[in-house]
Motif scaffolding. Structure first.
Motif, PDB file in Angstrom:
ATOM      1  N   GLY A 111       0.955  -1.263   0.059  1.00  0.00           N
ATOM      2  CA  GLY A 111       0.059   0.100  -0.031  1.00  0.00           C
ATOM      3  C   GLY A 111       1.049   1.181   0.083  1.00  0.00           C
ATOM      4  O   GLY A 111       0.457   2.326  -0.849  1.00  0.00           O
ATOM      5  N   ALA A 112       1.833   1.296   0.988  1.00  0.00           N
ATOM      6  CA  ALA A 112       2.926   2.317   0.722  1.00  0.00           C
ATOM      7  C   ALA A 112       3.419   2.563  -0.474  1.00  0.00           C
ATOM      8  O   ALA A 112       3.653   3.761  -1.140  1.00  0.00           O
ATOM      9  CB  ALA A 112       3.801   1.968   1.922  1.00  0.00           C
ATOM     10  N   TRP A 113       3.832   1.545  -1.102  1.00  0.00           N
ATOM     11  CA  TRP A 113       4.476   1.427  -2.433  1.00  0.00           C
ATOM     12  C   TRP A 113       3.533   2.194  -3.551  1.00  0.00           C
ATOM     13  O   TRP A 113       3.891   3.015  -4.199  1.00  0.00           O
ATOM     14  CB  TRP A 113       4.847   0.311  -2.884  1.00  0.00           C
ATOM     15  CG  TRP A 113       5.485   0.112  -4.227  1.00  0.00           C
ATOM     16  CD1 TRP A 113       6.650   0.631  -4.755  1.00  0.00           C
ATOM     17  CD2 TRP A 113       4.692  -0.435  -5.395  1.00  0.00           C
ATOM     18  NE1 TRP A 113       6.919   0.383  -6.160  1.00  0.00           N
ATOM     19  CE2 TRP A 113       5.938  -0.383  -6.415  1.00  0.00           C
ATOM     20  CE3 TRP A 113       3.744  -1.143  -5.728  1.00  0.00           C
ATOM     21  CZ2 TRP A 113       5.153  -0.774  -7.986  1.00  0.00           C
ATOM     22  CZ3 TRP A 113       3.463  -1.677  -6.713  1.00  0.00           C
ATOM     23  CH2 TRP A 113       4.241  -1.462  -7.805  1.00  0.00           C
ATOM     24  N   GLN A 114       2.316   1.635  -3.603  1.00  0.00           N
ATOM     25  CA  GLN A 114       1.443   2.318  -4.188  1.00  0.00           C
ATOM     26  C   GLN A 114       0.981   3.753  -3.960  1.00  0.00           C
ATOM     27  O   GLN A 114       0.937   4.563  -5.242  1.00  0.00           O
ATOM     28  CB  GLN A 114       0.058   1.598  -4.145  1.00  0.00           C
ATOM     29  CG  GLN A 114      -0.061  -0.148  -4.827  1.00  0.00           C
ATOM     30  CD  GLN A 114      -1.418  -0.597  -4.468  1.00  0.00           C
ATOM     31  OE1 GLN A 114      -2.258  -0.223  -4.193  1.00  0.00           O
ATOM     32  NE2 GLN A 114      -1.299  -1.821  -4.418  1.00  0.00           N
ATOM     33  N   ALA A 115       0.820   4.380  -2.863  1.00  0.00           N
ATOM     34  CA  ALA A 115       0.647   5.654  -2.611  1.00  0.00           C
ATOM     35  C   ALA A 115       2.038   6.562  -2.848  1.00  0.00           C
ATOM     36  O   ALA A 115       1.737   7.427  -3.303  1.00  0.00           O
ATOM     37  CB  ALA A 115       0.313   5.423  -1.081  1.00  0.00           C
ATOM     38  N   SER A 116       3.156   5.943  -2.807  1.00  0.00           N
ATOM     39  CA  SER A 116       4.291   6.500  -3.169  1.00  0.00           C
ATOM     40  C   SER A 116       4.276   7.189  -4.638  1.00  0.00           C
ATOM     41  O   SER A 116       4.821   8.120  -4.794  1.00  0.00           O
ATOM     42  CB  SER A 116       5.589   6.014  -3.027  1.00  0.00           C
ATOM     43  OG  SER A 116       5.532   4.813  -3.754  1.00  0.00           O
ATOM     44  N   ALA A 117       3.641   6.506  -5.312  1.00  0.00           N
ATOM     45  CA  ALA A 117       3.627   6.998  -6.819  1.00  0.00           C
ATOM     46  C   ALA A 117       2.483   7.710  -7.029  1.00  0.00           C
ATOM     47  O   ALA A 117       2.266   8.293  -8.032  1.00  0.00           O
ATOM     48  CB  ALA A 117       3.341   5.556  -7.701  1.00  0.00           C
TER      49      ALA A 117
ATOM     50  N   ALA B 237      -6.757  -0.415   0.492  1.00  0.00           N
ATOM     51  CA  ALA B 237      -7.191   0.341   1.631  1.00  0.00           C
ATOM     52  C   ALA B 237      -6.102   1.141   2.273  1.00  0.00           C
ATOM     53  O   ALA B 237      -6.311   2.481   2.825  1.00  0.00           O
ATOM     54  CB  ALA B 237      -7.779  -0.490   2.716  1.00  0.00           C
ATOM     55  N   ILE B 238      -4.939   0.629   2.390  1.00  0.00           N
ATOM     56  CA  ILE B 238      -3.664   1.071   3.150  1.00  0.00           C
ATOM     57  C   ILE B 238      -3.449   2.327   2.359  1.00  0.00           C
ATOM     58  O   ILE B 238      -2.990   3.672   2.761  1.00  0.00           O
ATOM     59  CB  ILE B 238      -2.601   0.310   3.133  1.00  0.00           C
ATOM     60  CG1 ILE B 238      -2.762  -0.778   4.216  1.00  0.00           C
ATOM     61  CG2 ILE B 238      -1.214   1.087   3.584  1.00  0.00           C
ATOM     62  CD1 ILE B 238      -3.085  -0.312   5.575  1.00  0.00           C
ATOM     63  N   LYS B 239      -3.310   2.113   0.921  1.00  0.00           N
ATOM     64  CA  LYS B 239      -2.822   3.418  -0.144  1.00  0.00           C
ATOM     65  C   LYS B 239      -3.968   4.556   0.191  1.00  0.00           C
ATOM     66  O   LYS B 239      -3.374   5.664   0.370  1.00  0.00           O
ATOM     67  CB  LYS B 239      -3.159   2.856  -1.580  1.00  0.00           C
ATOM     68  CG  LYS B 239      -2.759   3.969  -2.584  1.00  0.00           C
ATOM     69  CD  LYS B 239      -3.313   3.618  -3.851  1.00  0.00           C
ATOM     70  CE  LYS B 239      -4.386   3.380  -4.202  1.00  0.00           C
ATOM     71  NZ  LYS B 239      -4.933   3.403  -5.551  1.00  0.00           N
ATOM     72  N   ASN B 240      -5.172   4.285   0.262  1.00  0.00           N
ATOM     73  CA  ASN B 240      -6.109   5.096   0.374  1.00  0.00           C
ATOM     74  C   ASN B 240      -6.482   5.851   1.914  1.00  0.00           C
ATOM     75  O   ASN B 240      -6.443   7.084   1.826  1.00  0.00           O
ATOM     76  CB  ASN B 240      -7.353   4.685   0.104  1.00  0.00           C
ATOM     77  CG  ASN B 240      -7.864   4.715  -1.490  1.00  0.00           C
ATOM     78  OD1 ASN B 240      -7.279   5.122  -2.167  1.00  0.00           O
ATOM     79  ND2 ASN B 240      -8.707   3.533  -1.954  1.00  0.00           N
ATOM     80  N   ALA B 241      -5.840   5.187   2.748  1.00  0.00           N
ATOM     81  CA  ALA B 241      -5.542   5.898   4.217  1.00  0.00           C
ATOM     82  C   ALA B 241      -4.530   6.724   4.320  1.00  0.00           C
ATOM     83  O   ALA B 241      -4.817   7.827   4.680  1.00  0.00           O
ATOM     84  CB  ALA B 241      -5.379   4.634   4.969  1.00  0.00           C
ATOM     85  N   LEU B 242      -3.405   6.193   3.384  1.00  0.00           N
ATOM     86  CA  LEU B 242      -2.286   7.282   3.389  1.00  0.00           C
ATOM     87  C   LEU B 242      -2.862   8.462   2.682  1.00  0.00           C
ATOM     88  O   LEU B 242      -2.179   9.766   2.797  1.00  0.00           O
ATOM     89  CB  LEU B 242      -1.114   6.474   2.841  1.00  0.00           C
ATOM     90  CG  LEU B 242      -0.308   5.686   3.383  1.00  0.00           C
ATOM     91  CD1 LEU B 242       0.455   4.713   2.772  1.00  0.00           C
ATOM     92  CD2 LEU B 242       0.438   6.428   4.367  1.00  0.00           C
ATOM     93  N   LYS B 243      -3.428   8.366   1.541  1.00  0.00           N
ATOM     94  CA  LYS B 243      -3.981   9.751   0.634  1.00  0.00           C
ATOM     95  C   LYS B 243      -4.835  10.277   1.515  1.00  0.00           C
ATOM     96  O   LYS B 243      -4.860  11.710   1.255  1.00  0.00           O
ATOM     97  CB  LYS B 243      -4.594   9.080  -0.561  1.00  0.00           C
ATOM     98  CG  LYS B 243      -3.644   8.540  -1.693  1.00  0.00           C
ATOM     99  CD  LYS B 243      -4.533   7.895  -2.595  1.00  0.00           C
ATOM    100  CE  LYS B 243      -4.833   8.794  -3.676  1.00  0.00           C
ATOM    101  NZ  LYS B 243      -5.557   8.179  -4.976  1.00  0.00           N
TER     102      LYS B 243
END
Length: 334
Positions: A20-26, A302-308
């Protein structure tokens, strides 16, 4: 901007957190700091190739499990990912904290390390619920089971700010969850809270009933955490049960299976609207620092979207607006 992610929080940690962190970082312009057991995180991170400077690791050897007592575990496990992560915010080394771990421990660690925003009596969990009109924000979804009228007033103010600055709704409507729409309906708590909220400049729609939530009658639904958590868990269970029932009925006859193929795109859209992963996580409003609580069963999306969500909260200065509005309403009340 620096965002801290508890890499040991979810049921499938650290796999989904790292992905999720990897996806969000992009997708967001921020450094993501993964906090947790370094060797386990590095093993998962090796499967991806994050851009230089986008993801870093801070070691934390201990994990607060879901079944553990929040207060006791936070005191005894100072080197846990939740305690270390919230301390990074306290020390000014990051701007937001995200965790799909023990929500009670996240709340406790937040209060211990970040404290409350000036003027806030009780931080509250704000959860997005799907409605016929999009989504509404439920405040409080479980942080405070026993509340006073003043707390519900502050939940209304915090919900108003969040919906305005994160969901981009001008002058959002506020509803007080009760057992009837009439002004006189409810218990002592809702009756007193009704009077307080009505005196403000908030766009108060008055009392609303449980059925009004799914209809999307208001943008914000205010209640104490006991009622809010029951509503949340009921909604989750109902959505899951309905899909099981529909699937079972479809599989009974061939003609229904053929019909299901034709309306499959519509079903996908409905499932997407009901999927918690689309919303990411629930903000813990009222802490002196951005804090997002994710579902224990979170996947990478979900992790990606939480980071967003945490990124948008920092970017739009939600806490600063909360502090200003709470102070303003307190001055108005004398």
């Amino acid at each position: 901007m620096r965002l801290v992610l508890d890499a040991m929080g979810s049921d499938k940690a650290p796999d989904v957190e790292v992905e999720g962190a990897w996806q969000a970082s992009a997708e967001i312009d921020a450094e993501i700091i993964l906090v947790g057991q370094q060797k386990a995180i590095e093993k998962e991170l090796a499967k991806h190739k994050p851009a230089a400077g986008k993801i870093s690791i801070v070691n934390a050897n201990e994990i607060i499990e879901m079944h553990e007592s929040p207060a006791q575990s936070c005191r005894q496990k100072q080197d846990s990912s939740i305690m270390v992560g919230t301390r990074l915010i306290k020390e000014g080394k990051a701007e937001a904290f995200v965790s799909a771990g023990n929500s009670g421990a996240v709340m406790t660690a937040g209060l211990m390390n970040l404290k409350r925003l000036a003027g806030v009596s009780r931080p509250a969990i704000a959860t997005l619920l799907p409605t016929l009109n999009g989504a509404c924000l439920l405040v409080d979804a479980g942080a405070n089971v026993d509340c006073k009228p003043k707390h519900l007033l502050q939940f209304a103010i915090m919900g108003d700010i969040y919906v305005r600055y994160i969901m981009d709704k001008i002058n959002p409507s506020i509803g007080l969850l009760s057992i009837g729409q009439e002004d006189s309906k409810g218990n002592e708590l809702t009756a007193a809270a009704f009077s307080l909220i009505k005196k403000t400049s908030l766009n108060f729609a008055g009392n609303i009933e449980g059925r009004d939530i799914i209809k999307g009658k208001t943008d914000v639904v205010v209640c104490d955490g006991f009622v809010g958590n029951v509503v949340l868990k009921f909604a989750e269970g109902l959505a899951e049960s309905l899909f099981h029932l529909i699937k079972a009925e479809i599989e009974k006859k061939l003609i229904r299976k053929i019909g299901a193929i034709l309306i499959k795109p519509a079903f996908k859209e409905i499932i997407k609207r009901l999927d918690y992963a689309e919303y990411g996580g629930a903000p813990l409003l009222g802490l002196n620092g951005v804090c997002i609580i994710g579902h224990g069963a979170s996947n990478a999306k979900a992790i990606k979207n939480a980071l967003k969500v945490s990124y948008e909260s920092v970017k739009n200065k939600v806490n600063q607006h909360l502090k200003e509005e709470i102070k303003l309403y307190e001055l108005e009340r004398g």
